[in-house]
Motif scaffolding. Sequence first.
Motif, PDB file in Angstrom:
ATOM      1  N   SER A 142      68.766 -39.125  41.100  1.00 48.10           N
ATOM      2  CA  SER A 142      67.618 -39.773  41.159  1.00 48.10           C
ATOM      3  C   SER A 142      68.009 -40.509  42.569  1.00 48.10           C
ATOM      4  O   SER A 142      67.074 -41.075  43.431  1.00 48.10           O
ATOM      5  N   LEU A 143      68.995 -41.096  42.890  1.00 45.23           N
ATOM      6  CA  LEU A 143      69.409 -41.874  43.929  1.00 45.23           C
ATOM      7  C   LEU A 143      69.234 -40.941  45.136  1.00 45.23           C
ATOM      8  O   LEU A 143      68.810 -41.425  46.394  1.00 45.23           O
ATOM      9  N   GLU A 144      69.679 -39.734  45.078  1.00 41.23           N
ATOM     10  CA  GLU A 144      69.560 -38.741  46.182  1.00 41.23           C
ATOM     11  C   GLU A 144      68.172 -38.426  46.377  1.00 41.23           C
ATOM     12  O   GLU A 144      67.569 -38.453  47.680  1.00 41.23           O
ATOM     13  N   GLN A 145      67.194 -38.280  45.516  1.00 43.28           N
ATOM     14  CA  GLN A 145      65.834 -38.155  45.673  1.00 43.28           C
ATOM     15  C   GLN A 145      65.241 -39.305  46.258  1.00 43.28           C
ATOM     16  O   GLN A 145      64.571 -39.277  47.443  1.00 43.28           O
ATOM     17  N   SER A 146      65.868 -40.758  46.004  1.00 44.27           N
ATOM     18  CA  SER A 146      65.180 -41.895  46.540  1.00 44.27           C
ATOM     19  C   SER A 146      65.474 -41.854  48.009  1.00 44.27           C
ATOM     20  O   SER A 146      64.885 -42.489  48.978  1.00 44.27           O
ATOM     21  N   ALA A 147      66.713 -41.563  48.261  1.00 50.99           N
ATOM     22  CA  ALA A 147      67.350 -41.357  49.768  1.00 50.99           C
ATOM     23  C   ALA A 147      66.687 -40.357  50.715  1.00 50.99           C
ATOM     24  O   ALA A 147      66.169 -40.743  52.014  1.00 50.99           O
ATOM     25  N   LYS A 148      66.277 -39.590  50.152  1.00 56.53           N
ATOM     26  CA  LYS A 148      65.280 -38.427  50.723  1.00 56.53           C
ATOM     27  C   LYS A 148      64.095 -38.667  51.038  1.00 56.53           C
ATOM     28  O   LYS A 148      63.207 -38.468  51.984  1.00 56.53           O
ATOM     29  N   LYS A 149      63.293 -39.445  49.937  1.00 62.00           N
ATOM     30  CA  LYS A 149      61.928 -39.829  49.947  1.00 62.00           C
ATOM     31  C   LYS A 149      61.585 -41.173  50.716  1.00 62.00           C
ATOM     32  O   LYS A 149      60.562 -41.152  51.603  1.00 62.00           O
ATOM     33  N   HIS A 150      62.673 -42.086  50.874  1.00 61.42           N
ATOM     34  CA  HIS A 150      62.159 -43.317  51.560  1.00 61.42           C
ATOM     35  C   HIS A 150      62.819 -43.314  53.061  1.00 61.42           C
ATOM     36  O   HIS A 150      63.761 -42.447  53.230  1.00 61.42           O
ATOM     37  N   ASP A 151      62.317 -44.044  53.700  1.00 58.24           N
ATOM     38  CA  ASP A 151      62.808 -44.207  55.338  1.00 58.24           C
ATOM     39  C   ASP A 151      63.363 -45.475  55.306  1.00 58.24           C
ATOM     40  O   ASP A 151      64.088 -45.732  56.629  1.00 58.24           O
ATOM     41  N   LYS A 152      63.612 -46.374  54.368  1.00 55.72           N
ATOM     42  CA  LYS A 152      64.404 -47.491  54.674  1.00 55.72           C
ATOM     43  C   LYS A 152      65.157 -48.084  53.430  1.00 55.72           C
ATOM     44  O   LYS A 152      64.486 -47.703  52.090  1.00 55.72           O
TER      45      LYS A 152
END
Length: 287
Positions: A142-152
């Motif tokens: 889930s952390l990796e998905q968030s890192a890919k989804k967000h820009d900041k």
Amino acid sequence: MKISHECGPCFLRQAGEALDLATDNSELKIEIFNEIFNFLAGNFSTNTNSNKTGSTIHKIIKERTGCKDPYKKEKVLGNKIALKYLPQVKTIIEEEDSLENYVKIAIIGNILDFGAFTLNTDIDELINNALQKQLKINHVESLEQSAKKHDKLLYLVDNTGEIVFDKLLLEKLKSYGLDITIAVKSEPILNDACMEDALAVGLDKYGDIVEIGAGTVGYVDSEISDDFRKIFNDHKFIISKGMGNYEGLTEIDTSDKELYFLLCSKCHAISKDMGVDLQDMVLLKNH
């Protein structure tokens, strides 16, 4: 989190440690302990905020002793020793360049007491053993998905020493193209990282460093500055290091954010709250 009965002995243990670092005056220590006893007698209940209570105790100690940063020497030493071992840690982690291992390294930084190391300490063995240990709660996908989804990303650091190991995770997260903001304390509290501590280890290489507007134990929502509140509210992707930030952030509504807690549980109250055992390593996404 609210206060547990187990917080009482911890408050007093920590107060004793801070007093020993702040002054050698035994009579003054007794006077201050009496003040702390009186404060706790009127403010120790199931509805009390644990972070704010701990912060008040340390404020009493600093004001009464005149020592504004009792842990100053320990903080400098912690960073110095951690920086010494950073190349060694990089070599270890390069053997398996996974996000999960970078998360583990950041949590290991939360476990290790850099100021307590001696020349005989086998940190290589300590780190390798911890890398073999599984995360008790593991939301790395889930952390990796968030890192890919967000820009900041907003990254709330915890202690000195461990911020050196945070650099590795921050570098890894930066590779996802994230614009990173790193939050530190505005005033000294325990061995928490302040601006000068973060700059001393080069944390500014990985993002903009901002102050939260307070010098509190962990995160205390009522104490942060208006400027930091704007930053906090403006971020939907947040990583929080350590138990103090977990205690404070679970007191407020963060349902509009993807918030991840990285910590090693070192107290029974938090272990019970999270459903883990003592010394378990955790990467937990808020729900």
